[in-house]
Design a protein around this motif. Structure first.
Motif, mmCIF file in Angstrom:
data_model
loop_
_atom_site.group_PDB
_atom_site.id
_atom_site.type_symbol
_atom_site.label_atom_id
_atom_site.label_comp_id
_atom_site.label_asym_id
_atom_site.label_seq_id
_atom_site.Cartn_x
_atom_site.Cartn_y
_atom_site.Cartn_z
ATOM 1 N N LEU A 1 0.861 -1.182 0.000
ATOM 2 C CA LEU A 1 0.000 0.000 0.000
ATOM 3 C C LEU A 1 0.901 1.237 0.000
ATOM 4 N N GLY A 2 1.588 1.402 -1.103
ATOM 5 C CA GLY A 2 2.652 2.373 -1.260
ATOM 6 C C GLY A 2 3.790 1.667 -1.980
ATOM 7 N N PRO A 3 4.977 2.233 -2.001
ATOM 8 C CA PRO A 3 6.118 1.526 -2.598
ATOM 9 C C PRO A 3 6.364 0.198 -1.883
ATOM 10 N N LEU A 4 6.766 -0.804 -2.639
ATOM 11 C CA LEU A 4 7.036 -2.119 -2.062
ATOM 12 C C LEU A 4 8.043 -2.007 -0.924
ATOM 13 N N ARG A 5 7.700 -2.642 0.194
ATOM 14 C CA ARG A 5 8.623 -2.695 1.320
ATOM 15 C C ARG A 5 8.528 -4.074 1.959
ATOM 16 N N VAL B 1 14.985 -5.822 -2.343
ATOM 17 C CA VAL B 1 14.485 -6.410 -3.591
ATOM 18 C C VAL B 1 14.882 -5.434 -4.689
ATOM 19 N N SER B 2 15.947 -5.741 -5.385
ATOM 20 C CA SER B 2 16.495 -4.803 -6.365
ATOM 21 C C SER B 2 15.952 -5.090 -7.756
ATOM 22 N N GLY B 3 15.910 -4.045 -8.569
ATOM 23 C CA GLY B 3 15.466 -4.190 -9.951
ATOM 24 C C GLY B 3 13.971 -3.965 -10.077
ATOM 25 N N GLN B 4 13.577 -3.084 -10.994
ATOM 26 C CA GLN B 4 12.167 -2.737 -11.131
ATOM 27 C C GLN B 4 11.304 -3.936 -11.475
ATOM 28 N N ARG B 5 11.754 -4.787 -12.399
ATOM 29 C CA ARG B 5 10.916 -5.925 -12.791
ATOM 30 C C ARG B 5 10.810 -6.950 -11.664
ATOM 31 N N ARG B 6 11.846 -7.121 -10.885
ATOM 32 C CA ARG B 6 11.751 -8.031 -9.737
ATOM 33 C C ARG B 6 10.749 -7.497 -8.721
ATOM 34 N N ARG B 7 10.740 -6.197 -8.538
ATOM 35 C CA ARG B 7 9.790 -5.590 -7.605
ATOM 36 C C ARG B 7 8.359 -5.746 -8.128
ATOM 37 N N ILE B 8 8.182 -5.534 -9.423
ATOM 38 C CA ILE B 8 6.854 -5.729 -10.014
ATOM 39 C C ILE B 8 6.417 -7.181 -9.861
ATOM 40 N N LEU B 9 7.342 -8.104 -10.071
ATOM 41 C CA LEU B 9 7.023 -9.526 -9.936
ATOM 42 C C LEU B 9 6.555 -9.850 -8.525
ATOM 43 N N SER C 1 14.217 -17.099 -8.848
ATOM 44 C CA SER C 1 15.363 -17.576 -8.060
ATOM 45 C C SER C 1 15.963 -16.448 -7.230
ATOM 46 N N THR C 2 16.054 -15.262 -7.832
ATOM 47 C CA THR C 2 16.600 -14.109 -7.113
ATOM 48 C C THR C 2 15.710 -13.737 -5.934
ATOM 49 N N LEU C 3 14.395 -13.741 -6.160
ATOM 50 C CA LEU C 3 13.471 -13.425 -5.072
ATOM 51 C C LEU C 3 13.558 -14.461 -3.958
ATOM 52 N N ARG C 4 13.692 -15.709 -4.327
ATOM 53 C CA ARG C 4 13.805 -16.752 -3.302
ATOM 54 C C ARG C 4 15.027 -16.527 -2.424
ATOM 55 N N ASP D 1 4.850 0.482 -7.244
ATOM 56 C CA ASP D 1 5.886 -0.020 -8.152
ATOM 57 C C ASP D 1 5.310 -0.497 -9.478
ATOM 58 N N ALA D 2 4.012 -0.815 -9.485
ATOM 59 C CA ALA D 2 3.374 -1.335 -10.697
ATOM 60 C C ALA D 2 2.348 -0.354 -11.256
ATOM 61 N N ALA D 3 2.502 0.919 -10.938
ATOM 62 C CA ALA D 3 1.505 1.915 -11.342
ATOM 63 C C ALA D 3 1.321 1.984 -12.854
#
Length: 251
Positions: A6-10, A19-27, A66-69, A143-145
């Motif tokens: 509910l705001g930027p991913l935290r 959690v680095s990288g925009q697409r990883r955050r969107i994922l 894998s990176t998220l894990r 992050d997914a706006a």
């Protein structure tokens, strides 16, 4: 572990989880919007590459998973099965325990606040709605706006936020705190200029503070904004509230 969208991913777990990288955050946001339910590979690809996925999209998705894990379970050995981000026959699933996701906390509090107000317990409704709104740190799924696939969930959450704001100010009015609610409603009207219920509540609050002229000015402002922005006349509730103020029924 705590997840907040509910705001930027935290993400936190006795400290920030990077959690680095925009697409990883969107994922991760995509998975969290379906917490404890499987999300198909096709849907995840639509979140990550909505218009033209590269040929390597599926392989890249596996790398991102894998990176998220590794970020979410840093102490898990490579040979151990994942416990947080699971592989599913159709895609992936993130497990979230009770109290770990801000959206679920917010929805639970709002679900309790609404009947409390309906049952006449304005103080409890105010406290629950205030606690629910405290989970918001900015726009939902920030992050997914720009992701088309996220728009439905963003709209749903923003509508729930409006509901929580409405419960909160109605509770304040029921508690007789008319002067306290005027600044809050003024802010809400400015932030949501096409949301007629906030104009209605502000008119009621001002009228009950003895500020009839200001209340009628709010009606005129609403009429102007609605005509200019969406070419519609004030709705029934706005018109009825204006009539009640003119008749002195809300003083």
């Amino acid at each position: 572990m705590q997840f907040e969208i509910l705001g930027p991913l935290r993400v936190t777990d006795a400290g920030p989880v990077k959690v680095s990288g925009q697409r990883r955050r969107i994922l991760l946001v995509a998975l969290l919007t379906h917490a404890n339910s499987a999300v198909s590979n096709e849907e995840l690809l639509d979140w990550l590459w909505p218009r033209c996925p590269p040929r390597s999209a599926q392989a890249t998705l596996h790398v991102y998973i894998s990176t998220l894990r590794r970020a979410l379970e840093p102490y898990r050995e490579p040979w151990q099965p994942a416990e947080r981000l699971l592989t599913h026959p159709t895609g992936y699933l993130i497990k979230v325990a009770d109290g770990e996701l801000d959206v679920l906390r917010f929805e639970r509090l709002l679900a309790a606040a609404t009947p409390a107000l309906d049952e006449g317990d304005a103080q409890r409704a105010y406290e629950l709605a205030s606690e629910a709104l405290a989970w918001w740190r900015g726009p939902a799924l920030a992050d997914a706006a720009a992701v088309d696939a996220a728009r439905g969930e963003i709209t749903r959450l923003e509508e729930l936020r409006l509901s929580a704001e409405t419960v909160r100010v109605k509770a304040l009015l029921a508690l007789g705190r008319h002067r306290d609610v005027v600044p809050e409603l003024t802010r809400l009207v400015a932030h949501y200029p096409l949301h007629e219920p906030f104009y209605v509540l502000l008119m009621i609050a001002l009228s009950q503070c003895g500020r009839r002229a200001d209340a009628l000015a709010v009606f005129r402002r609403a009429r102007t904004v609605l005509a200019r922005e969406v070419q519609v006349a004030p709705g029934r509730d706005l018109r009825r509230t204006e009539a009640a103020i003119l008749a002195g029924e809300l003083d």
